[in-house]
Design a protein around this motif. Structure first.
Motif, mmCIF file in Angstrom:
data_model
loop_
_atom_site.group_PDB
_atom_site.id
_atom_site.type_symbol
_atom_site.label_atom_id
_atom_site.label_comp_id
_atom_site.label_asym_id
_atom_site.label_seq_id
_atom_site.Cartn_x
_atom_site.Cartn_y
_atom_site.Cartn_z
ATOM 1 N N VAL A 1 13.076 -6.338 6.967
ATOM 2 C CA VAL A 1 12.132 -6.540 8.043
ATOM 3 C C VAL A 1 12.520 -7.936 8.661
ATOM 4 O O VAL A 1 12.406 -8.903 7.730
ATOM 5 C CB VAL A 1 10.767 -6.325 7.447
ATOM 6 C CG1 VAL A 1 9.752 -7.374 8.567
ATOM 7 C CG2 VAL A 1 10.083 -5.187 7.417
ATOM 8 N N VAL A 2 12.531 -8.208 9.976
ATOM 9 C CA VAL A 2 12.724 -9.812 10.624
ATOM 10 C C VAL A 2 11.390 -9.917 11.357
ATOM 11 O O VAL A 2 11.176 -9.318 12.227
ATOM 12 C CB VAL A 2 13.900 -9.392 11.370
ATOM 13 C CG1 VAL A 2 14.191 -10.704 12.090
ATOM 14 C CG2 VAL A 2 15.332 -9.207 10.539
ATOM 15 N N ARG B 1 0.872 -1.165 -0.230
ATOM 16 C CA ARG B 1 -0.009 -0.125 -0.068
ATOM 17 C C ARG B 1 1.007 1.091 0.121
ATOM 18 O O ARG B 1 0.372 2.305 -0.474
ATOM 19 C CB ARG B 1 -1.095 0.014 1.045
ATOM 20 C CG ARG B 1 -2.088 -0.804 1.167
ATOM 21 C CD ARG B 1 -3.038 -0.683 2.238
ATOM 22 N NE ARG B 1 -2.566 -0.818 3.624
ATOM 23 C CZ ARG B 1 -2.504 -1.857 4.271
ATOM 24 N NH1 ARG B 1 -3.010 -2.848 3.739
ATOM 25 N NH2 ARG B 1 -1.949 -2.030 5.470
ATOM 26 N N LEU B 2 2.023 1.297 0.481
ATOM 27 C CA LEU B 2 2.654 2.412 0.770
ATOM 28 C C LEU B 2 3.601 2.590 -0.428
ATOM 29 O O LEU B 2 4.370 1.782 -0.626
ATOM 30 C CB LEU B 2 3.831 2.284 2.075
ATOM 31 C CG LEU B 2 2.784 2.001 3.312
ATOM 32 C CD1 LEU B 2 3.932 1.745 4.506
ATOM 33 C CD2 LEU B 2 2.147 3.575 3.912
ATOM 34 N N GLU C 1 7.108 4.977 9.302
ATOM 35 C CA GLU C 1 8.066 5.565 10.076
ATOM 36 C C GLU C 1 9.602 4.833 9.791
ATOM 37 O O GLU C 1 10.502 5.546 9.895
ATOM 38 C CB GLU C 1 8.074 5.366 11.442
ATOM 39 C CG GLU C 1 9.150 5.683 12.379
ATOM 40 C CD GLU C 1 8.460 5.881 13.979
ATOM 41 O OE1 GLU C 1 9.693 5.975 14.862
ATOM 42 O OE2 GLU C 1 7.498 6.170 14.291
ATOM 43 N N PHE C 2 9.624 3.384 9.594
ATOM 44 C CA PHE C 2 10.835 2.999 9.320
ATOM 45 C C PHE C 2 11.380 3.279 7.938
ATOM 46 O O PHE C 2 12.799 3.604 7.857
ATOM 47 C CB PHE C 2 10.707 1.492 8.898
ATOM 48 C CG PHE C 2 11.879 0.502 8.740
ATOM 49 C CD1 PHE C 2 12.902 0.807 9.447
ATOM 50 C CD2 PHE C 2 12.033 -0.594 7.818
ATOM 51 C CE1 PHE C 2 14.104 0.069 9.336
ATOM 52 C CE2 PHE C 2 13.023 -1.297 7.660
ATOM 53 C CZ PHE C 2 13.989 -0.945 8.463
ATOM 54 N N ALA C 3 10.670 3.726 7.065
ATOM 55 C CA ALA C 3 11.035 4.464 5.424
ATOM 56 C C ALA C 3 11.675 5.823 5.967
ATOM 57 O O ALA C 3 12.854 5.896 5.542
ATOM 58 C CB ALA C 3 9.686 4.580 4.791
ATOM 59 N N THR C 4 11.026 6.615 6.985
ATOM 60 C CA THR C 4 11.805 7.783 7.270
ATOM 61 C C THR C 4 13.150 7.731 7.794
ATOM 62 O O THR C 4 14.140 8.189 7.609
ATOM 63 C CB THR C 4 10.794 8.495 8.409
ATOM 64 O OG1 THR C 4 9.744 8.905 7.597
ATOM 65 C CG2 THR C 4 11.586 9.860 8.761
ATOM 66 N N LEU C 5 13.280 6.411 8.774
ATOM 67 C CA LEU C 5 14.715 6.271 9.269
ATOM 68 C C LEU C 5 15.639 5.766 8.425
ATOM 69 O O LEU C 5 16.848 6.407 8.199
ATOM 70 C CB LEU C 5 14.549 5.186 10.214
ATOM 71 C CG LEU C 5 13.771 5.296 11.625
ATOM 72 C CD1 LEU C 5 13.740 4.252 12.629
ATOM 73 C CD2 LEU C 5 14.674 6.530 12.243
ATOM 74 N N ALA D 1 1.557 2.129 9.698
ATOM 75 C CA ALA D 1 2.440 2.950 10.531
ATOM 76 C C ALA D 1 3.923 2.801 10.836
ATOM 77 O O ALA D 1 4.689 3.704 10.785
ATOM 78 C CB ALA D 1 1.833 3.680 11.615
ATOM 79 N N ILE D 2 4.044 1.458 11.193
ATOM 80 C CA ILE D 2 5.368 1.055 11.423
ATOM 81 C C ILE D 2 6.427 1.226 10.306
ATOM 82 O O ILE D 2 7.568 1.791 10.226
ATOM 83 C CB ILE D 2 5.630 -0.310 11.719
ATOM 84 C CG1 ILE D 2 4.921 -0.359 13.250
ATOM 85 C CG2 ILE D 2 6.910 -1.055 11.795
ATOM 86 C CD1 ILE D 2 4.850 -2.041 13.829
ATOM 87 N N LEU D 3 5.937 0.857 8.938
ATOM 88 C CA LEU D 3 6.692 0.898 7.800
ATOM 89 C C LEU D 3 6.938 2.177 7.268
ATOM 90 O O LEU D 3 7.836 2.525 6.715
ATOM 91 C CB LEU D 3 6.098 0.138 6.827
ATOM 92 C CG LEU D 3 6.596 -1.416 6.845
ATOM 93 C CD1 LEU D 3 6.153 -2.163 5.432
ATOM 94 C CD2 LEU D 3 7.897 -1.659 7.204
#
Length: 316
Positions: A68-69, A25-26, A271-275, A267-269
């Motif tokens: 992703v683990v 989706r993202l 934020e992870f993309a931003t990191l 929402a996790i992914l």
């Protein structure tokens, strides 16, 4: 236009569908590779991403921008270590590792390599939790109660490793505990365990637990965990200094089994993309992956005298 980040996912078990759906989706992500040691899991994977049975081969051939683990707790350490050593940012399912010592190894490796390391505490991304955090920001909290109750057999998704203490880390304290404890940390900051009672089954699996905590300013908190609960209840109750009580039901508004997880993992992914994009410096497991492991181990230590006394009484 910035290209999507190439994402690899290792572990095609019960949690992977939420990551895979979020990646689809993202626009920030393009799923390029998946990995699982089980041939049947790879055969059943419906996507077009490259499939691998070995993580090192995936890292070498697919060259993902991030990983992703989502594998059993006992193999978080070696898989995350391989990815971080290869310079690949990691988002790992909670808990960060099986023990605090293992978690510290990963945190230090991420620091040395300058690679983002994020622990996926999905409940802090829940809509109701985020609303509660906004309402309590800057206000004095008197007490917090978190309830994380479910019948674990309904949540296994065919993965029985949850019921093996050596692979899970213990039971409800080791596996659900980090999520619930992270919610208290989200609202209070640093914590200390002041007491814990654990009830185990004949296989040594924690089935129920009550963990008591205290924040730096003296605020008290409790975390109630249950793997034998008839149904599912996951909520937070906050009492403010003036007596007002606020409540967040993590399941409200999400009909269907595990329906709340879809928006949390998206929402996790995000934020992870931003990191990954910003190359944010590695922290002690983003959002406190190591701190949660330390609280889990403190809870087990607090409960041990009572457990030892019960075992001694049973032997008489």
């Amino acid at each position: 236009m910035t290209r999507p980040l190439r994402l690899g996912v290792v572990g095609l078990g019960a949690i992977s569908p939420y990551y895979l759906a979020a990646a689809e989706r993202l626009p920030e992500w393009q799923l390029t590779a998946v990995c699982d040691a089980r041939a049947e899991a790879l055969e059943q994977f419906p996507g077009r991403a490259a499939r691998f049975s070995d993580l090192r081969t995936l890292l070498d051939r697919a060259r993902p921008d991030a990983l992703v683990v989502a594998v059993p707790n006992d193999v978080h350490l070696p898989l995350c270590r391989d990815a971080l050593a290869a310079g690949v940012p990691v988002c790992v399912e909670k808990p960060l590792a099986l023990t605090a010592a293992e978690g510290a190894v990963l945190v230090e490796l991420a620091r040395r390599c300058g690679v983002p390391l994020m622990t996926a505490f999905h409940r802090r991304y829940n809509d109701a939790v985020r609303a509660l955090a906004r309402r309590t920001a800057g206000r004095e909290i008197r007490s917090i109660r978190v309830r994380y109750l479910e019948r674990i057999e309904e949540h296994l998704g065919g993965e029985d490793w949850y019921l093996h203490p050596a692979r899970c880390g213990g039971g409800c304290v080791a596996d659900n505990g980090p999520n619930a404890l992270d919610l208290v940390r989200l609202l209070l900051g640093e914590l200390a365990v002041t007491g814990c009672e654990i009830h185990r089954d004949d296989s040594g699996v924690d089935r129920r637990a009550m963990i008591r905590l205290r924040g730096r300013t003296g605020t008290t908190a409790s975390v109630e965990l249950d793997w034998s609960y008839p149904g599912e209840r996951k909520d937070i109750e906050v009492e403010l200094a003036g007596g007002e009580v606020l409540h967040a039901d993590m399941l409200a508004g999400h009909t269907g089994f595990k329906a709340s997880l879809w928006h949390e993992y998206e929402a996790i992914l995000t934020e992870f993309a931003t990191l990954v994009r910003t190359g944010a410096p590695a922290r002690p497991g983003a959002h406190g992956g190591l701190a949660a492991l330390e609280l889990v181990e403190a809870a087990y230590r607090c409960a041990r005298p009572a457990l030892d006394a019960t075992a001694a009484e049973a032997d008489r």
